[in-house]
Write an enzyme that holds these catalytic residues in place. Sequence first.
Site, PDB file in Angstrom:
ATOM      1  N   ASP A 187      -7.118  -2.375  -3.374  1.00  0.00           N
ATOM      2  CA  ASP A 187      -5.712  -2.113  -4.046  1.00  0.00           C
ATOM      3  C   ASP A 187      -6.126  -1.363  -5.406  1.00  0.00           C
ATOM      4  O   ASP A 187      -7.154  -1.639  -5.626  1.00  0.00           O
ATOM      5  CB  ASP A 187      -4.980  -3.506  -4.335  1.00  0.00           C
ATOM      6  CG  ASP A 187      -3.519  -3.275  -4.406  1.00  0.00           C
ATOM      7  OD1 ASP A 187      -3.053  -2.303  -4.418  1.00  0.00           O
ATOM      8  OD2 ASP A 187      -2.572  -4.392  -4.233  1.00  0.00           O
ATOM      9  N   HIS A 335       2.787   2.101   4.783  1.00  0.00           N
ATOM     10  CA  HIS A 335       3.110   1.643   3.616  1.00  0.00           C
ATOM     11  C   HIS A 335       2.996   2.673   2.473  1.00  0.00           C
ATOM     12  O   HIS A 335       4.114   2.956   1.677  1.00  0.00           O
ATOM     13  CB  HIS A 335       2.510   0.519   3.019  1.00  0.00           C
ATOM     14  CG  HIS A 335       2.710  -0.019   2.013  1.00  0.00           C
ATOM     15  ND1 HIS A 335       3.822  -0.584   1.404  1.00  0.00           N
ATOM     16  CD2 HIS A 335       1.723  -0.476   0.797  1.00  0.00           C
ATOM     17  CE1 HIS A 335       3.713  -1.196   0.157  1.00  0.00           C
ATOM     18  NE2 HIS A 335       2.539  -0.918  -0.172  1.00  0.00           N
TER      19      HIS A 335
HETATM   20 FE1  N7H Z   1       1.814  -1.779  -2.034  1.00  0.00          FE
HETATM   21  N1  N7H Z   1      -1.417  -3.298   0.988  1.00  0.00           N
HETATM   22  O1  N7H Z   1      -2.611  -4.014   0.908  1.00  0.00           O
HETATM   23  O2  N7H Z   1      -1.086  -3.125   2.162  1.00  0.00           O
HETATM   24  N2  N7H Z   1      -0.121  -1.093  -1.579  1.00  0.00           N
HETATM   25  N3  N7H Z   1       1.645  -3.450  -1.272  1.00  0.00           N
HETATM   26  N4  N7H Z   1       3.816  -2.156  -2.651  1.00  0.00           N
HETATM   27  N5  N7H Z   1       2.134  -0.007  -2.926  1.00  0.00           N
HETATM   28  C1  N7H Z   1      -0.707  -0.106  -1.953  1.00  0.00           C
HETATM   29  O3  N7H Z   1      -2.857   2.645  -3.788  1.00  0.00           O
HETATM   30  C2  N7H Z   1       0.510  -4.040  -0.646  1.00  0.00           C
HETATM   31  C3  N7H Z   1       4.114  -3.516  -2.697  1.00  0.00           C
HETATM   32  C4  N7H Z   1       3.355   0.396  -3.861  1.00  0.00           C
HETATM   33  O4  N7H Z   1       0.686   5.995  -4.975  1.00  0.00           O
HETATM   34  C5  N7H Z   1      -2.017   0.059  -1.253  1.00  0.00           C
HETATM   35  O5  N7H Z   1      -3.572   1.032  -4.817  1.00  0.00           O
HETATM   36  C6  N7H Z   1       0.560  -5.303  -0.315  1.00  0.00           C
HETATM   37  C7  N7H Z   1       5.543  -3.482  -3.212  1.00  0.00           C
HETATM   38  C8  N7H Z   1       2.913   1.766  -4.492  1.00  0.00           C
HETATM   39  O6  N7H Z   1       0.020   6.355  -3.098  1.00  0.00           O
HETATM   40  C9  N7H Z   1      -2.252  -1.184  -0.502  1.00  0.00           C
HETATM   41  C10 N7H Z   1       1.843  -5.780  -0.839  1.00  0.00           C
HETATM   42  C11 N7H Z   1       5.780  -2.101  -3.552  1.00  0.00           C
HETATM   43  C12 N7H Z   1       1.645   2.052  -4.139  1.00  0.00           C
HETATM   44  C13 N7H Z   1      -0.937  -1.769  -0.497  1.00  0.00           C
HETATM   45  C14 N7H Z   1       2.441  -4.473  -1.271  1.00  0.00           C
HETATM   46  C15 N7H Z   1       4.588  -1.423  -3.572  1.00  0.00           C
HETATM   47  C16 N7H Z   1       1.247   0.979  -3.124  1.00  0.00           C
HETATM   48  C17 N7H Z   1      -2.980   1.092  -1.595  1.00  0.00           C
HETATM   49  C18 N7H Z   1       2.424  -7.073  -0.743  1.00  0.00           C
HETATM   50  C19 N7H Z   1       6.980  -1.660  -4.255  1.00  0.00           C
HETATM   51  C20 N7H Z   1       1.089   3.398  -4.628  1.00  0.00           C
HETATM   52  C21 N7H Z   1      -4.125   1.032  -2.583  1.00  0.00           C
HETATM   53  C22 N7H Z   1       1.962  -8.209  -0.365  1.00  0.00           C
HETATM   54  C23 N7H Z   1       8.293  -2.197  -3.816  1.00  0.00           C
HETATM   55  C24 N7H Z   1       1.250   4.451  -3.322  1.00  0.00           C
HETATM   56  C25 N7H Z   1      -3.310   1.564  -3.732  1.00  0.00           C
HETATM   57  C26 N7H Z   1       0.550   5.611  -3.768  1.00  0.00           C
HETATM   58  C27 N7H Z   1      -0.043   1.093  -2.686  1.00  0.00           C
HETATM   59  C28 N7H Z   1      -0.693  -3.020   0.033  1.00  0.00           C
HETATM   60  C29 N7H Z   1       3.554  -4.603  -2.163  1.00  0.00           C
HETATM   61  C30 N7H Z   1       4.416  -0.262  -3.820  1.00  0.00           C
HETATM   62  C31 N7H Z   1      -3.409  -1.387   0.490  1.00  0.00           C
HETATM   63  C32 N7H Z   1      -0.338  -6.145   0.862  1.00  0.00           C
HETATM   64  C33 N7H Z   1       6.454  -4.838  -3.112  1.00  0.00           C
HETATM   65  C34 N7H Z   1       3.981   2.595  -5.120  1.00  0.00           C
END
Ligand code: N7H
Length: 479
Positions: A187, A335
């Site tokens: 992350d 995602h």
């Molecule tokens: Fe997410 N995951 O592990 O699957 N997220 N996220 N997220 N997320 C991102 O780029 C994850 C949640 C965003 O700029 C990565 O840092 C999990 C919410 C945004 O290309 C991974 C949960 C919201 C990005 C995960 C969760 C977002 C992002 C890639 C909950 C908003 C940047 C690593 C448990 C409503 C996208 C990274 C970009 C990236 C995961 C929650 C949003 C691996 C497990 C609630 C904007």
Amino acid sequence: MGHPILDLGAIQGDVLDGLPKNVENFIFFKIVNPTFFREFVKQHVIARIISAQKTREWKLAIAQRNARGHGRAQSFQGLNLGFTKDGLTLLIGEGRPKLDGAFEKGADHPDTTAALHDPPKSHWLARFVSERIDGLFLVTGPDRPSVALHSNQLLSILGASIKVAYSEMGSTRQGAERGHEHFGFLDGVSQPGIRGLTPVSDPRRRPNEGLPGQDLIWPGEFVFGYPGQNPEHPTNEGPPPQMAASWVRNGSFMVFRRLEQKVPEFRRYVREQAARLGMDPELLAARMVGRWKSGAPMELAPRRDDRALSRDQDRNNDFEYGDDRFQQKCPYAAHIRKVYPRDDAPGGEAQAQRHRIIRAGIPFGPDVGPDETVTARSRGLMFVCYQTSIERQFEYIQRRANDPGFVSGKQRPSGGMVMPGFDPIIGQAAGNGLRQMDEPFPNYPAGNRRTTLEIPDQFVKLTAAAYSSCRQLPHFARC
Ligand code: N7H
């Protein structure tokens, strides 16, 4: 086009760069005696709140120490403070100016939970909903004992002026999983660059990017008092967000969501579905997220993981989706593609950049034990993000994740329209209904096999949420 100069000494430290945190205590409180609270905060707490300036200095020192590969660990103790709408009303009075519509409604309002397909408040953690919440402290540090000590000192200063409604610590995972969330994905790979703050790595060829692929966003999207994004143009300056009062300047809205993750269930589901589809479970998981667990993006590594790419900051964000015809490399519903579609957003890149957030969350709960085949202990992500419009930024993103029709207008190679499906990580169907995701099986480079993932369970479940206003530092003295 001049660069805005940010007043880093006035902005709270978690907002732009994130306070350094191995451990973070979230202390939600109710103000019992506003007069004493005001006085204690003025006299003893304001000076302890860590600004964005101090955070930058710490992070630089940590980076230098890591680059040397040795040296004494820095001791850092972070403290930030936010108020909910109820806290602001208590401190400023009923006649206070009204801020962002979503903030004034609150994360627990039935309209908000219905619009976001969140479980209703009655289904949240009982200890979180039992008290009114006026504000929260974020206490960060290198380990649990020091964060506990710092938290206890703070609470003893505030004495009976507040009552803790709920507190819980998050902590980064350890060893090889450091930096990874509980499903196992790295992350913190992609964050917006901030104009006037993020260094530009290649000013001649890429003046609008920090690191390659990290588009620079006008700071007014995250902090009040600065120019925001231009709705018509991805890089031009736009108007600053409206401020209901001068004390909003240098402040930001924080969204907090305690998201429980059903890790053994997620792993089993991915294994079973991969077997059904005849594919590698790691590839299926990567297609659900848009990155491999290592952090390597599907757009650049569509068939197999690439560990060198995953941690290479010059490459791991340097991609767009527009050229990926027919979601061959990365599914439309993955995602990271749903939450930030880059050049593939409706309305183009200018619109994509109007829905950005700065994320600053931390995992909570223990790792899955060897015998834990059904979730037995609560774990997940304390999701935190900052923005100047909760409605246009966080809520818009969550609604898009919940919308199976987003991104619209895509066609199959043979004609016919695509229904991309839900974001399989955070997408929520109304009434907790069945979710589907299109194209879990890769069609890279030229296949035409049609597959669908049916996702009956919600592996990420909201158990608490709050919207706060993180005000600029000098103004606390006048709260
Ligand atoms: Fe997410 N995951 O592990 O699957 N997220 N996220 N997220 N997320 C991102 O780029 C994850 C949640 C965003 O700029 C990565 O840092 C999990 C919410 C945004 O290309 C991974 C949960 C919201 C990005 C995960 C969760 C977002 C992002 C890639 C909950 C908003 C940047 C690593 C448990 C409503 C996208 C990274 C970009 C990236 C995961 C929650 C949003 C691996 C497990 C609630 C904007």
